[in-house]
Design an enzyme around this catalytic site. Structure first.
Site, short mmCIF file in Angstrom:
data_model
loop_
_atom_site.label_atom_id
_atom_site.label_comp_id
_atom_site.label_asym_id
_atom_site.label_seq_id
_atom_site.Cartn_x
_atom_site.Cartn_y
_atom_site.Cartn_z
N LYS A 120 -68.16 146.89 -39.77
CA LYS A 120 -67.36 146.22 -40.41
C LYS A 120 -67.75 144.96 -41.09
CE LYS A 120 -63.98 143.63 -38.24
NZ LYS A 120 -63.88 141.96 -39.04
N ASN A 121 -68.43 143.95 -40.07
CA ASN A 121 -68.65 142.53 -40.66
C ASN A 121 -69.89 142.57 -41.61
OD1 ASN A 121 -66.53 141.68 -39.54
ND2 ASN A 121 -67.51 140.84 -37.98
N ARG A 180 -58.86 137.56 -43.49
CA ARG A 180 -59.64 136.44 -43.93
C ARG A 180 -60.81 136.41 -44.51
NH1 ARG A 180 -58.60 131.54 -41.64
NH2 ARG A 180 -60.69 131.10 -41.95
N CYS A 207 -55.08 131.52 -38.03
CA CYS A 207 -55.16 132.65 -37.45
C CYS A 207 -55.15 132.73 -36.04
CB CYS A 207 -56.40 133.66 -37.99
SG CYS A 207 -57.87 133.64 -36.95
N ARG A 230 -59.92 127.91 -37.93
CA ARG A 230 -60.93 128.69 -39.11
C ARG A 230 -60.88 128.11 -40.42
NH1 ARG A 230 -60.89 135.05 -37.84
NH2 ARG A 230 -62.91 134.86 -38.60
N PRO A 231 -61.29 126.81 -40.63
CA PRO A 231 -61.35 126.52 -41.86
C PRO A 231 -62.43 126.89 -42.67
CG PRO A 231 -62.54 124.89 -40.41
CD PRO A 231 -61.88 125.84 -39.72
N VAL A 232 -62.60 126.48 -44.09
CA VAL A 232 -63.28 127.02 -45.05
C VAL A 232 -64.05 125.89 -45.74
CG1 VAL A 232 -62.67 129.56 -45.16
CG2 VAL A 232 -61.69 127.72 -46.82
N ASP A 233 -64.21 124.87 -45.04
CA ASP A 233 -64.57 123.62 -45.81
C ASP A 233 -65.96 123.68 -46.34
OD1 ASP A 233 -64.61 123.60 -43.02
OD2 ASP A 233 -65.75 121.61 -43.07
N ASP A 244 -67.57 138.04 -30.27
CA ASP A 244 -66.78 139.31 -30.66
C ASP A 244 -66.84 140.11 -29.52
OD1 ASP A 244 -65.83 138.33 -33.03
OD2 ASP A 244 -67.13 139.42 -34.37
N ILE A 301 -66.97 129.16 -29.77
CA ILE A 301 -66.94 129.31 -31.45
C ILE A 301 -65.83 129.26 -31.81
CG2 ILE A 301 -67.55 130.84 -33.29
CD1 ILE A 301 -70.03 130.28 -31.86
N ARG A 309 -58.05 147.94 -37.86
CA ARG A 309 -58.60 146.99 -38.83
C ARG A 309 -60.14 147.12 -38.50
NH1 ARG A 309 -56.88 140.94 -38.82
NH2 ARG A 309 -58.86 141.23 -40.25
#
Ligand code: EPU
Length: 417
Positions: free
Chosen positions: A18-19, A88, A112, A117-120, A300, A322, A392
């Site tokens: 998936k990832n 996300r 979430c 979980r920022p995306v800065d 994970d 994490i 998912r």
């Protein structure tokens, strides 16, 4: 619904990752020419992302085991909140959109279940490459004439951040250096796909990735790597049920930290090419783990190991470094009889002789996998609600588990009211 207490036995074929699939699908935005992918897993997240890409102008045609993608005209560089909030990973379109057409409007993902979980770092990196970015009404609005190469240091290791910036840099003017880059196998798989498309990338798999921008990418075909987390999940399920399972089409080299921990928990693992066979050498001894970026133990896999540790001999400790809120499965495992204490980002698990079936609720993808493993261990029936989380990220999970002898079936949720 799972009737537990049976060891898993037999063979299972591992699906595409998936990832790795999600960023690689986004790479189709970078080129006007065809991108053909093999070993694409059938997952809800893959369907969601393909729908998002289609709305932007990508032609997508499913083929047995794969997909044919082409984006001759990228007409709508927009990712709406409705889709981004469900997945996300949609943030992975940001870099390719800017690189290909100089503009993007992508919803901020929001919080979430597993953490903030920022995306800065995605935004900062693209700004360093010359993009003008503002946040408007919950959307990242970005513009640039042409991205230019830059030296980018990421102060936290981020997987999708590294992938976004690597994709953006393939079409930038000049050389980009990504420092403190993620070394996850999925980053390597994406880099290999981009290289097949004509990108000039070096250093993928190390913490310094160098990308020399090219004017355009071309047609390519790529096989998505096997899913190391699905592999790890089946290995733990086998160990936790004292089973004997062989994984086919897996990726042993990407699983070293997980295999090492399983060995410590008293498993014996035989490798034969891309197959792995697991059996127990004796009782489940459990194992303490601390999550960290690759090549260390993956976050994970933390929840699945916790399920196994619940019935291990002795006490084990799991530390999550994490994500700040990735212990949502603990209260559900307790409902099955587990003895777990949480102190900050550490869980202390005191092994009990057995678990008992109960009704539990899945909260996120890997938490669901942990509950499935716990249900397989437990005596009696376990009913897991909200299994859409599982769909998912695990392809045909109940069919695969049934193939290994599990008594598991999907039942319709009872109507409310
Ligand atoms: N972070 C920042 N700023 C950023 C980006 C990340 O502070 O701009 C922080 C995060 O808050 C987190 C840490 O950096 O504390 C690492 O997060 P990362 O960005 O690496 O996570 P991700 O890229 O959003 C991917 C996987 C996750 C997996 C993590 C960690 C995909 C699509 N998702 O997420 O997979 O847990 O890396 O390995 O690749 C899953 O499959 O169940 C899943 C959650």
């Amino acid at each position: 619904m799972i009737a537990g207490g049976r060891p898993l036995r037999g063979e299972v074929r591992i699906s595409g990752a998936k990832n790795a699939a999600l960023p690689i699908l986004c790479a189709s935005l970078l080129s006007a020419q065809a991108l053909v992918l093999d070993n694409l897993p059938e997952l809800k997240d893959v369907d969601t992302l393909v729908r998002l890409l289609q709305g932007m102008g990508v032609h997508a045609e499913r083929q047995p085991g794969g997909i044919h993608l082409a984006c001759p005209d990228l007409h709508t560089p927009v990712a709406a909140y409705e889709l981004v909030k469900t997945m996300r990973a949609s943030i992975l379109v940001l870099g390719p959109l800017l690189a290909r057409c100089g503009q993007a409007r992508v919803s901020l993902p929001g919080g979430c279940a597993i953490g903030e979980r920022p995306v800065d770092l995605h935004i900062k990196g693209l700004e360093a490459m010359g993009a003008r970015i503002s946040i408007e009404h919950g959307y990242i609005v970005a513009q640039v004439d042409r991205l230019r190469g830059a030296r980018i240091f990421m102060d936290t290791i981020t997987v999708t951040g590294t992938e976004n910036l690597m994709m953006a840099a393939t079409l930038a003017d000049g050389i980009t250096l990504l420092e403190n880059a993620a070394r996850e196998p999925e980053v390597i798989d994406l880099a290999e796909c981009l290289i097949a498309m004509g990108a000039r990338i070096k250093g993928h798999g190390t913490d310094l990735i160098t990308i020399e921008g090219v004017p355009a990418l071309h047609a390519a075909r790529h096989r998505v790597m096997p899913d190391r987390i699905e592999s790890g999940t089946f290995l733990v399920a086998a160990a936790a049920t004292q089973g004997d399972v062989t994984l086919r089409n897996t990726c042993p080299d990407a699983l070293l930290a997980v295999l090492d921990k399983l060995y410590e928990a008293n498993a014996s693992i035989d490798r034969n090419g891309d197959s792995l066979r697991i059996r127990m050498r004796g009782p489940n001894l459990g194992v303490s783990v601390r999550t960290a970026p690759h090549p260390a133990f993956p976050t994970d896999m933390q929840a699945q190991f916790m399920a196994m540790n619940c019935v291990a001999e002795g006490t084990t400790v799991i530390t999550e470094t994490i994500f700040e809120n990735r212990f949502m499965h603990v209260q559900e495992l307790r409902r099955l009889g587990a003895n777990i204490e949480i102190e900050g980002n550490t869980a202390i698990i005191r092994g009990v002789p057995g678990l008992e079936g109960a009704d539990v609720m899945a909260t996120d993808l890997r938490a669901s996998a942990s509950l499935v493993i716990a249900g397989l261990i437990a005596q009696g029936e376990t009913r897991i609600e909200r299994i859409y989380h599982l769909d998912r990220g695990y392809e045909h999970i109940e069919a695969k588990l049934m193939g290994l002898g599990a008594d598991i079936r999907r039942v319709a949720a009872p109507a409310i009211g």
